[in-house]
Design a protein around this motif. Structure first.
Motif, PDB file in Angstrom:
ATOM      1  N   ASN A   2       0.809  -1.221   0.000  1.00 58.29           N
ATOM      2  CA  ASN A   2       0.000   0.000   0.000  1.00 58.29           C
ATOM      3  C   ASN A   2       0.838   1.264   0.000  1.00 58.29           C
ATOM      4  N   LYS A   3       2.076   1.146  -0.378  1.00 58.77           N
ATOM      5  CA  LYS A   3       2.957   2.309  -0.485  1.00 58.77           C
ATOM      6  C   LYS A   3       3.752   2.200  -1.788  1.00 58.77           C
ATOM      7  N   PRO A   4       4.099   3.322  -2.420  1.00 57.71           N
ATOM      8  CA  PRO A   4       4.760   3.281  -3.731  1.00 57.71           C
ATOM      9  C   PRO A   4       6.272   3.147  -3.636  1.00 57.71           C
ATOM     10  N   TRP A   5       6.765   2.389  -2.664  1.00 56.50           N
ATOM     11  CA  TRP A   5       8.200   2.181  -2.536  1.00 56.50           C
ATOM     12  C   TRP A   5       8.430   0.926  -1.704  1.00 56.50           C
ATOM     13  N   TRP A  35      -4.584   4.964  -3.052  1.00 60.24           N
ATOM     14  CA  TRP A  35      -3.443   4.048  -2.990  1.00 60.24           C
ATOM     15  C   TRP A  35      -2.131   4.814  -2.886  1.00 60.24           C
ATOM     16  N   GLY A  36      -1.380   4.542  -1.820  1.00 64.01           N
ATOM     17  CA  GLY A  36      -0.035   5.095  -1.673  1.00 64.01           C
ATOM     18  C   GLY A  36       0.035   6.593  -1.499  1.00 64.01           C
ATOM     19  N   THR A  37      -1.061   7.239  -1.077  1.00 69.43           N
ATOM     20  CA  THR A  37      -1.077   8.703  -1.007  1.00 69.43           C
ATOM     21  C   THR A  37      -1.057   9.252   0.409  1.00 69.43           C
ATOM     22  N   SER A  38      -1.206   8.414   1.402  1.00 73.62           N
ATOM     23  CA  SER A  38      -1.241   8.928   2.775  1.00 73.62           C
ATOM     24  C   SER A  38       0.161   9.334   3.211  1.00 73.62           C
ATOM     25  N   GLN A  82       1.659   8.469   5.755  1.00 75.24           N
ATOM     26  CA  GLN A  82       2.333   7.289   6.300  1.00 75.24           C
ATOM     27  C   GLN A  82       2.947   6.409   5.210  1.00 75.24           C
ATOM     28  N   ALA A  83       2.475   6.578   3.973  1.00 74.94           N
ATOM     29  CA  ALA A  83       2.987   5.769   2.861  1.00 74.94           C
ATOM     30  C   ALA A  83       4.204   6.399   2.196  1.00 74.94           C
ATOM     31  N   ALA A  84       4.611   7.589   2.641  1.00 76.49           N
ATOM     32  CA  ALA A  84       5.757   8.273   2.037  1.00 76.49           C
ATOM     33  C   ALA A  84       7.051   7.596   2.465  1.00 76.49           C
ATOM     34  N   PRO A  85       8.075   7.662   1.636  1.00 76.51           N
ATOM     35  CA  PRO A  85       9.376   7.065   2.005  1.00 76.51           C
ATOM     36  C   PRO A  85      10.051   7.861   3.103  1.00 76.51           C
TER      37      PRO A  85
END
Length: 375
Positions: free
Chosen positions: A333-336, A360-363, A365-368
């Motif tokens: 659920n994260k783009p990394w 999807w992947g926008t919160s 918390q999902a950031a690298p």
């Protein structure tokens, strides 16, 4: 670029390795070779390219402590392999070279073993060649810091060549140019990497020094335009500046074979810091959308060739947006993902659709991970 390691050779310990054919030459301009990205392959576990000037196919892989190089030479009257460094070398036998290289307060050792015996050997210092010399200390092709390097250490950015001026720094290759913005961004990221090593080793002074330079990307971000931009040594932004077209052939005056629309995002160690520079998460997202809906839409998929097994489902000209993803059967659920995950291999499945799934992947918390915190 000040030191394009692919044109000169590949980086290692010793500092670089280069293969040539024909007469022996030792100066950078004479041993450099052109190459074509269309004939280059780069993955985390294997790299190869064709050095066109010599028709030499180069392949290399690494383990934790060893680098393996394979040079496929054409039929030639002379085939040569250069080991370049500020090191002390010695030829142990007809298959082996060893040496050591001092760097500040540390000494690095290397041991190079060849699969075939070399017919002759030697060393060089500057442009002077010393045939059949079994031991030699020398500067070889690698030289001291240039005036641009010294300027960077003092000011935190590599200066662009002022408009209308002829290049006066001899180490800058005429074709590659200064690439001042890209080199600054690379130095910032590399400083962050070194800082992490220093921290792990308990080297507090080294950590503080390099983590400061890890923020140098901020020195080439123009808050008025919202782009990474070149500035001259006097601190003035280069004008006029077009984020798509400025920089000449390949953007090389300021960038490495691309432009500001691409390199503005080259802050992989501090995404949150880049968001802060752009005025927050919404501005960051809007600008990123503008990139992907513009002329560089395919760029966001170029990383896919580096993953061992990727399956893209429901793909079409319209179905280009990720709806969901799984990694080794588990929801992603994260783009990394972490580098350690990449090394283990596995299967990445990307489910695609015609419209962006903005959940999807926008919160946050999902950031690298980033150096900076949100403003």
């Amino acid at each position: 670029m000040l030191r394009d390691v692919i044109r000169y050779g590949t980086t290692t310990i010793p500092s670089w390795i280069m293969a040539t054919t024909g007469n022996i030459e030792v100066t950078p301009a004479k041993i450099a070779s052109h190459y074509d990205h269309d004939f280059e392959k780069v993955t985390p576990y294997y790299s190869s390219l064709l050095m066109e000037d010599y028709d030499i196919h180069v392949e290399y892989i690494t383990s934790d402590q060893v680098a393996y190089y394979k040079f496929t030479f054409p039929k030639s009257s002379g085939s040569h392999i250069f080991l370049g460094s500020n090191a002390k070398f010695s030829a142990v036998n007809e298959n082996t070279v060893q040496g050591e290289e001092a760097a500040e307060s540390r000494t690095f050792y290397f041991y190079a073993k060849f699969s075939k015996p070399f017919k002759s050997f030697g060393s060089w210092k500057g442009s002077d060649v010393f045939p059949q010399l079994k031991m030699k200390s020398g500067d070889n092709v690698k030289g001291p810091a240039t005036e641009l390097d010294k300027f960077y250490i003092q000011n935190g950015f590599f200066p662009a060549l002022p408009a209308g001026k002829q290049e006066w720094v001899p180490e800058v290759l005429p074709f590659e140019k200064r690439q001042s913005v890209t080199v600054t961004l690379q130095a910032a990221y590399e400083s962050w990497c070194i800082a992490q090593i220093a921290k792990a080793l308990g080297k507090t002074d080294d950590y503080n020094y390099f983590i400061k330079h890890a923020h140098d990307y901020q020195n080439v971000f123009n808050t008025q335009t919202g782009f990474m931009s070149p500035k001259t040594a006097d601190g003035h932004w280069v004008v006029p500046f077009n984020p798509i077209l400025s920089g000449g052939q390949g953007g090389r005056d300021y960038f490495a074979e691309m432009n500001s629309w691409i390199y503005t995002w080259y802050v992989s160690h501090d995404i949150q810091g880049l968001m802060n520079l752009m005025g927050g998460r919404n501005n960051f997202t809007n600008k990123l959308d503008a990139l992907f809906t513009g002329q560089y839409q395919t760029s966001k998929y170029q990383f896919l060739d580096q993953f061992p097994d990727i399956e893209a489902r429901n793909v079409s000209a319209q179905n280009k947006y990720i709806q969901s993803a799984t990694l080794n059967g588990e929801p992603l659920n994260k783009p990394w993902f972490e580098h350690s995950t990449l090394l283990k291999g596995g299967t990445l499945v990307l489910n695609r659709g015609p419209r962006p799934d903005k959940q999807w992947g926008t919160s946050p918390q999902a950031a690298p991970p980033s150096m900076s915190r949100a403003d």
